[in-house]
Design a protein around this motif. Structure first.
Motif, PDB file in Angstrom:
ATOM      1  N   GLU A 157       0.826  -1.192   0.000  1.00  0.00           N
ATOM      2  CA  GLU A 157       0.000   0.000   0.000  1.00  0.00           C
ATOM      3  C   GLU A 157       0.871   1.257   0.000  1.00  0.00           C
ATOM      4  O   GLU A 157       0.581   2.240  -0.682  1.00  0.00           O
ATOM      5  CB  GLU A 157      -0.928   0.019   1.229  1.00  0.00           C
ATOM      6  CG  GLU A 157      -2.030  -1.049   1.198  1.00  0.00           C
ATOM      7  CD  GLU A 157      -1.518  -2.460   1.510  1.00  0.00           C
ATOM      8  OE1 GLU A 157      -0.322  -2.630   1.831  1.00  0.00           O
ATOM      9  OE2 GLU A 157      -2.331  -3.401   1.417  1.00  0.00           O
ATOM     10  N   SER A 158       1.930   1.211   0.801  1.00  0.00           N
ATOM     11  CA  SER A 158       2.815   2.368   0.868  1.00  0.00           C
ATOM     12  C   SER A 158       3.455   2.630  -0.488  1.00  0.00           C
ATOM     13  O   SER A 158       3.520   3.776  -0.961  1.00  0.00           O
ATOM     14  CB  SER A 158       3.897   2.132   1.933  1.00  0.00           C
ATOM     15  OG  SER A 158       4.800   3.215   1.974  1.00  0.00           O
ATOM     16  N   PHE A 159       3.925   1.555  -1.143  1.00  0.00           N
ATOM     17  CA  PHE A 159       4.559   1.736  -2.450  1.00  0.00           C
ATOM     18  C   PHE A 159       3.567   2.334  -3.448  1.00  0.00           C
ATOM     19  O   PHE A 159       3.898   3.269  -4.197  1.00  0.00           O
ATOM     20  CB  PHE A 159       5.099   0.406  -2.982  1.00  0.00           C
ATOM     21  CG  PHE A 159       5.735   0.554  -4.336  1.00  0.00           C
ATOM     22  CD1 PHE A 159       7.043   1.005  -4.463  1.00  0.00           C
ATOM     23  CD2 PHE A 159       5.008   0.294  -5.492  1.00  0.00           C
ATOM     24  CE1 PHE A 159       7.614   1.188  -5.712  1.00  0.00           C
ATOM     25  CE2 PHE A 159       5.583   0.465  -6.751  1.00  0.00           C
ATOM     26  CZ  PHE A 159       6.888   0.914  -6.859  1.00  0.00           C
ATOM     27  N   ALA A 160       2.365   1.795  -3.456  1.00  0.00           N
ATOM     28  CA  ALA A 160       1.365   2.290  -4.409  1.00  0.00           C
ATOM     29  C   ALA A 160       1.063   3.773  -4.160  1.00  0.00           C
ATOM     30  O   ALA A 160       0.918   4.558  -5.104  1.00  0.00           O
ATOM     31  CB  ALA A 160       0.090   1.452  -4.302  1.00  0.00           C
ATOM     32  N   ALA A 161       0.991   4.152  -2.899  1.00  0.00           N
ATOM     33  CA  ALA A 161       0.690   5.553  -2.584  1.00  0.00           C
ATOM     34  C   ALA A 161       1.825   6.470  -3.040  1.00  0.00           C
ATOM     35  O   ALA A 161       1.594   7.560  -3.583  1.00  0.00           O
ATOM     36  CB  ALA A 161       0.448   5.700  -1.075  1.00  0.00           C
ATOM     37  N   VAL A 162       3.054   6.043  -2.820  1.00  0.00           N
ATOM     38  CA  VAL A 162       4.191   6.885  -3.217  1.00  0.00           C
ATOM     39  C   VAL A 162       4.262   7.002  -4.739  1.00  0.00           C
ATOM     40  O   VAL A 162       4.422   8.093  -5.288  1.00  0.00           O
ATOM     41  CB  VAL A 162       5.506   6.317  -2.650  1.00  0.00           C
ATOM     42  CG1 VAL A 162       6.710   7.042  -3.251  1.00  0.00           C
ATOM     43  CG2 VAL A 162       5.518   6.428  -1.132  1.00  0.00           C
ATOM     44  N   LYS A 163       4.135   5.878  -5.423  1.00  0.00           N
ATOM     45  CA  LYS A 163       4.220   5.909  -6.894  1.00  0.00           C
ATOM     46  C   LYS A 163       3.108   6.794  -7.463  1.00  0.00           C
ATOM     47  O   LYS A 163       3.346   7.603  -8.375  1.00  0.00           O
ATOM     48  CB  LYS A 163       4.116   4.483  -7.443  1.00  0.00           C
ATOM     49  CG  LYS A 163       4.111   4.400  -8.957  1.00  0.00           C
ATOM     50  CD  LYS A 163       4.291   2.953  -9.413  1.00  0.00           C
ATOM     51  CE  LYS A 163       4.066   2.793 -10.910  1.00  0.00           C
ATOM     52  NZ  LYS A 163       2.650   2.952 -11.301  1.00  0.00           N
ATOM     53  N   ASP A 164       1.935   6.660  -6.931  1.00  0.00           N
ATOM     54  CA  ASP A 164       0.828   7.492  -7.408  1.00  0.00           C
ATOM     55  C   ASP A 164       1.083   8.978  -7.132  1.00  0.00           C
ATOM     56  O   ASP A 164       0.797   9.837  -7.970  1.00  0.00           O
ATOM     57  CB  ASP A 164      -0.470   7.043  -6.747  1.00  0.00           C
ATOM     58  CG  ASP A 164      -1.657   7.794  -7.297  1.00  0.00           C
ATOM     59  OD1 ASP A 164      -2.126   7.413  -8.391  1.00  0.00           O
ATOM     60  OD2 ASP A 164      -2.099   8.768  -6.667  1.00  0.00           O
ATOM     61  N   ALA A 165       1.637   9.277  -5.961  1.00  0.00           N
ATOM     62  CA  ALA A 165       1.929  10.685  -5.633  1.00  0.00           C
ATOM     63  C   ALA A 165       2.967  11.261  -6.589  1.00  0.00           C
ATOM     64  O   ALA A 165       2.894  12.428  -6.993  1.00  0.00           O
ATOM     65  CB  ALA A 165       2.414  10.790  -4.187  1.00  0.00           C
ATOM     66  N   ILE A 166       3.939  10.447  -6.972  1.00  0.00           N
ATOM     67  CA  ILE A 166       4.983  10.932  -7.892  1.00  0.00           C
ATOM     68  C   ILE A 166       4.393  11.264  -9.254  1.00  0.00           C
ATOM     69  O   ILE A 166       4.583  12.356  -9.792  1.00  0.00           O
ATOM     70  CB  ILE A 166       6.113   9.882  -8.008  1.00  0.00           C
ATOM     71  CG1 ILE A 166       6.935   9.848  -6.713  1.00  0.00           C
ATOM     72  CG2 ILE A 166       7.019  10.185  -9.210  1.00  0.00           C
ATOM     73  CD1 ILE A 166       7.961   8.722  -6.648  1.00  0.00           C
ATOM     74  N   THR A 167       3.652  10.329  -9.829  1.00  0.00           N
ATOM     75  CA  THR A 167       3.166  10.585 -11.190  1.00  0.00           C
ATOM     76  C   THR A 167       2.068  11.641 -11.212  1.00  0.00           C
ATOM     77  O   THR A 167       2.024  12.463 -12.125  1.00  0.00           O
ATOM     78  CB  THR A 167       2.657   9.287 -11.858  1.00  0.00           C
ATOM     79  OG1 THR A 167       1.729   8.644 -11.000  1.00  0.00           O
ATOM     80  CG2 THR A 167       3.809   8.326 -12.123  1.00  0.00           C
ATOM     81  N   SER A 168       1.196  11.646 -10.211  1.00  0.00           N
ATOM     82  CA  SER A 168       0.112  12.630 -10.261  1.00  0.00           C
ATOM     83  C   SER A 168       0.638  14.034  -9.974  1.00  0.00           C
ATOM     84  O   SER A 168       0.198  15.006 -10.593  1.00  0.00           O
ATOM     85  CB  SER A 168      -1.031  12.250  -9.314  1.00  0.00           C
ATOM     86  OG  SER A 168      -0.588  12.203  -7.992  1.00  0.00           O
ATOM     87  N   SER A 169       1.609  14.175  -9.090  1.00  0.00           N
ATOM     88  CA  SER A 169       2.143  15.533  -8.841  1.00  0.00           C
ATOM     89  C   SER A 169       2.977  15.999 -10.024  1.00  0.00           C
ATOM     90  O   SER A 169       2.966  17.179 -10.375  1.00  0.00           O
ATOM     91  CB  SER A 169       2.960  15.570  -7.546  1.00  0.00           C
ATOM     92  OG  SER A 169       4.052  14.686  -7.603  1.00  0.00           O
ATOM     93  N   PHE A 170       3.695  15.087 -10.677  1.00  0.00           N
ATOM     94  CA  PHE A 170       4.405  15.468 -11.898  1.00  0.00           C
ATOM     95  C   PHE A 170       3.417  15.992 -12.937  1.00  0.00           C
ATOM     96  O   PHE A 170       3.663  17.012 -13.597  1.00  0.00           O
ATOM     97  CB  PHE A 170       5.179  14.283 -12.472  1.00  0.00           C
ATOM     98  CG  PHE A 170       5.859  14.591 -13.777  1.00  0.00           C
ATOM     99  CD1 PHE A 170       7.120  15.179 -13.793  1.00  0.00           C
ATOM    100  CD2 PHE A 170       5.229  14.341 -14.998  1.00  0.00           C
ATOM    101  CE1 PHE A 170       7.738  15.498 -14.999  1.00  0.00           C
ATOM    102  CE2 PHE A 170       5.843  14.661 -16.207  1.00  0.00           C
ATOM    103  CZ  PHE A 170       7.099  15.247 -16.208  1.00  0.00           C
ATOM    104  N   ALA A 171       2.293  15.296 -13.088  1.00  0.00           N
ATOM    105  CA  ALA A 171       1.316  15.706 -14.100  1.00  0.00           C
ATOM    106  C   ALA A 171       0.719  17.066 -13.771  1.00  0.00           C
ATOM    107  O   ALA A 171       0.582  17.926 -14.640  1.00  0.00           O
ATOM    108  CB  ALA A 171       0.212  14.648 -14.214  1.00  0.00           C
ATOM    109  N   LYS A 172       0.395  17.282 -12.504  1.00  0.00           N
ATOM    110  CA  LYS A 172      -0.347  18.490 -12.126  1.00  0.00           C
ATOM    111  C   LYS A 172       0.524  19.734 -12.005  1.00  0.00           C
ATOM    112  O   LYS A 172       0.088  20.840 -12.315  1.00  0.00           O
ATOM    113  CB  LYS A 172      -1.047  18.248 -10.778  1.00  0.00           C
ATOM    114  CG  LYS A 172      -2.398  17.571 -10.906  1.00  0.00           C
ATOM    115  CD  LYS A 172      -3.010  17.380  -9.523  1.00  0.00           C
ATOM    116  CE  LYS A 172      -3.275  15.912  -9.237  1.00  0.00           C
ATOM    117  NZ  LYS A 172      -3.409  15.595  -7.828  1.00  0.00           N
TER     118      LYS A 172
END
Lengths: 296, 296, 296, 296
Positions: free
Chosen positions: B196-211
């Motif tokens: 869960e932690s890995f998924a949250a971090v990976k998602d935070a990286i790509t979504s913040s890069f996009a935004k």
């Protein structure tokens, strides 16, 4: 001393061009990411033998052409096959001393990041390829993919094989089968819906790999090849080059641990290499459509 | 002549083990695909100076241990961090002369092929990593990823920078920004839901890069790092090492072609390399948790 | 929400510059072939947190500086260590907001072709490296080499090692030993004859490898390290990172063929990885002189 | 649905075998280091279409054969061409269902370390290659080398070339020319002194590259090819595939620094790729002797 110049070709290799489609300010952006190689044949003996370069289109100009066509060629830029056709037509039709052109493209897929209109994540699952050849014999298009790695954890056997004095392999009724698929397929004609055709072939490859019970990687290649010919009527033949990515079951018994096809060593080298062509009929002969590298 | 042995470590590197989970005959199979490296420290001066190997656990035994633990460690095998913890605990707790162990794991993700119960396609978008260290100072876990390549076609500027006599770069208000993210992040404690932690971090990286609207890759690293700390409360700091994958707008004007940030050359080398740590507070110091390679 | 920017650095990586020395029209040409990476530290928080780039020396200017210094730095360009010193001094002394610089250079050796004054063949036996660091703590130089692959066909044993429940390796009194040497060594001071020092260290490594009877790769590292300290008085310590490139004796008995340590499988992965530091005295501590990559 | 199996071949690839010659206890050791790939053709349709493996010699047996022949083949093991011939003869002559065999060998050169009888340093300057093919058409041998990187700092021009609307390159009368030579040459017959022939060809390539004043890489390929045919009477043709490793002169004028063809950027991609065949006469046609990869 009076030696002969044989087959020769030249051009610019690995022109890495990224084209963004952003004409409509209100629409999401799109992009294509291509690594383009150009090879030209023609009347180039003097460039070798006398050193006279008067007929040589510079490889720098080849590069400029590819880059400029990434805008000039309009909608043809969106698929590697149509972009390659635009380039091959230009070099053969517009440069008098060029009698043949081969355009090889690697296309790297990207996927939209979280549905964002201009942010993307690279899709590393495979690389799409295209080889377009135009010469006196006509124009041919080969599509392909590589680095598509697939694995099944069961429904794979290998037994009943030939025995010689060097055969020590034990037969098996249950093993991992894995391969990194390199495939290239030739089209009949150049009037094809390239995106749709590619999607159909790629889907046929992965779904037939998943479904087929395997008696050998050879048999799986046959299954994948026939599935492709079923799925894409524009494809006349498909050629596979597939390493058998060996996953050896480890012997854990010295440590008192049972291993029921669960723990494997993924070995690097050597590897089986299985290559096969599956054709729509005996009449198909697409050999000239592929790039044989140094062995032209 | 009386020289001194300084820091030393040894072990087996790149043990490539694939574990299939297939206990329940009626359930779909799962698998993990790990490349495991083990480094041990301890009382090994004699192995160097006198040639006496009596205290050396062979690197072959390190390999056997990793392979056997891929079954013995049970559910801990499912995530690289928990598998690394099981291994580090074993080497330090069970081998008397070993005082420290560092386990580095590359985990290659696979996705189910067409929903099939035992066929998979390798997901080439990124590689997941984990570094587990156990020694006298305690036990630490660093998670990470690499080869996650992201790109945005606009909303990226770079201007207002310092000028010296070697500065010739033109400022820009619109450019492609692309990078291949290598990131590693340290956890507080070892009692974490790793998947869960890995998924949250990976998602935070790509979504913040996009935004994030970007004023420099440095600023984007800060955005991504703070997004990660927001998303994963178990993460104490994150370290990025991000190449600026330059996409240069090509000058097509010699060919009479307009290029409105559409056609780019994707250059290989040189590249900007931007590296930064974003921490939850000044008190965080996780340096010992990372592997510094030869610079220990 | 109020997070903290920790250690950060940036610069241009892999600036591949080739400098030809051809001032004297009557003399043979010389060349150096460098891949240069620059990392800067200093007052760069704003670039991350507020997006203000006013203090950022662009990585493009870093590249221009390296390229221009390949001429401007005169004779210092001839050795990677002196070239790195010229660059580090410039960045720290001439750019106010830069407080630290690390210059990492790969130098690719070339040899004259058939004694020709301006034709060369690349020497692929090894890559020479240098790491120059200048900051508030002073200036340090680390020299190195990598990809130097050595092998001995006998005079190598491995036995008498520790036994645990995972130990199945058989001891041996005769085996191939092979490794690809990566070594880095720190100098005392910066007033060194770099070319002569490098040659002495490289010669000490290969000749001690050849001569030493080996009881383990660990013992060979100690032999090579002490030989280096004997040969080069300016070297304070040396760090090795050496894969044990396993050559397994093949069992040919199923085919009725004797194999007296003659036929080997050269395996890829996994491999033992042996790392050690040999220092002139306990007082030596050169850790800050090396580049630890992401683990700063 | 009634599709056709076209050309197919299979075997074991990249069998990395190291053979030590140490029969005479009083003599220095020798070694050869080969990466061997075997491809077989023959009566293998059933393996694909019906899944019946009864005629399949396993790729594991191919591996065992190569390894055992590294001892069994005696003196033939010392050169890649003669080793390849021994293997090809075996597979075609001794395995009834095999009608054709192609053996491809990479041979990695080693040099004695400091004259030591059993210590060696890997020579990274080039890789030697051999392709042996035996089938109904006869037996052919192709020798080769790759990764031989050569550079000249002057005596290279490029001008007088064709101009089209995409041509912006400036002509030059002085430039660096560099390439990584990949060459393969076909022999007439199989009764050749392989070591002497290889040495003569390699020497002809590097010495003619050094001596020839170059008007283009095409012209240099012609010079090298004719020098090879002069030097080795057993060679019927040679095929080159040579990237133009571009070294661009950097503009240092913005920094007030003169650059008289001294400071260059060694670029990665794109690169010119020049390929040519030079034949002893028009009658030579060795195409079937080379391995065309997927484009068979």
């Amino acid at each position: 001393m009076s030696y002969v110049l044989g087959h020769n070709q030249y051009g610019k290799a690995e022109i890495h061009v990224v084209r963004v489609f952003r004409d409509d300010a209100s629409a999401p952006h799109d992009l294509v990411d291509y690594n383009v190689s150009v090879s030209l044949t023609g009347d180039f003996a003097d460039a070798h033998i006398t050193g006279d370069q008067a007929k040589v289109l510079t490889t720098d100009a080849c590069k400029n052409t590819v880059n400029s066509f990434a805008k000039e060629a309009g909608e043809a830029v969106r698929e590697p096959e149509s972009f390659g056709l635009a380039l091959a037509n230009h070099f053969v039709d517009d440069v008098p001393q060029v009698s043949g052109a081969r355009i090889i493209i690697e296309a790297f897929p990207w996927q939209r990041a979280h549905g964002h209109p201009h942010a993307f994540v690279k899709n590393g699952d495979y690389v799409r390829t295209a080889t377009v050849t135009k010469n006196a014999a006509g124009t041919t298009v080969v599509s392909g993919l590589k680095e598509l790695t697939v694995l099944k954890t069961t429904d794979s056997e290998f037994h009943g094989f030939y025995q010689d004095r060097y055969t020590t392999l034990q037969p098996t009724n249950d093993r991992i089968m894995a391969t990194a698929v390199t495939a290239q397929w030739a089209h009949e004609g150049v009037d094809v819906q390239w995106a749709e055709s590619f999607a159909a072939v790629k889907d046929a490859i992965t779904s037939s790999f998943a479904k087929a019970y395997s008696y050998a990687l050879q048999a799986t290649l046959w299954e994948m090849g026939t599935a492709v010919l079923d799925a894409a009527s524009d494809v006349s033949e498909i050629r596979f080059s597939c390493p058998n990515k060996h996953h050896f079951v480890l012997d854990l018994s010295p440590f008192g641990v049972e291993n029921n096809c669960e723990v494997h060593h993924a070995d690097d080298r050597p590897y089986g290499l299985i290559e096969a062509t599956i054709k729509r009929s005996e009449d198909v002969d697409a050999t000239g459509a592929y790039d044989p590298g140094q062995a032209w």
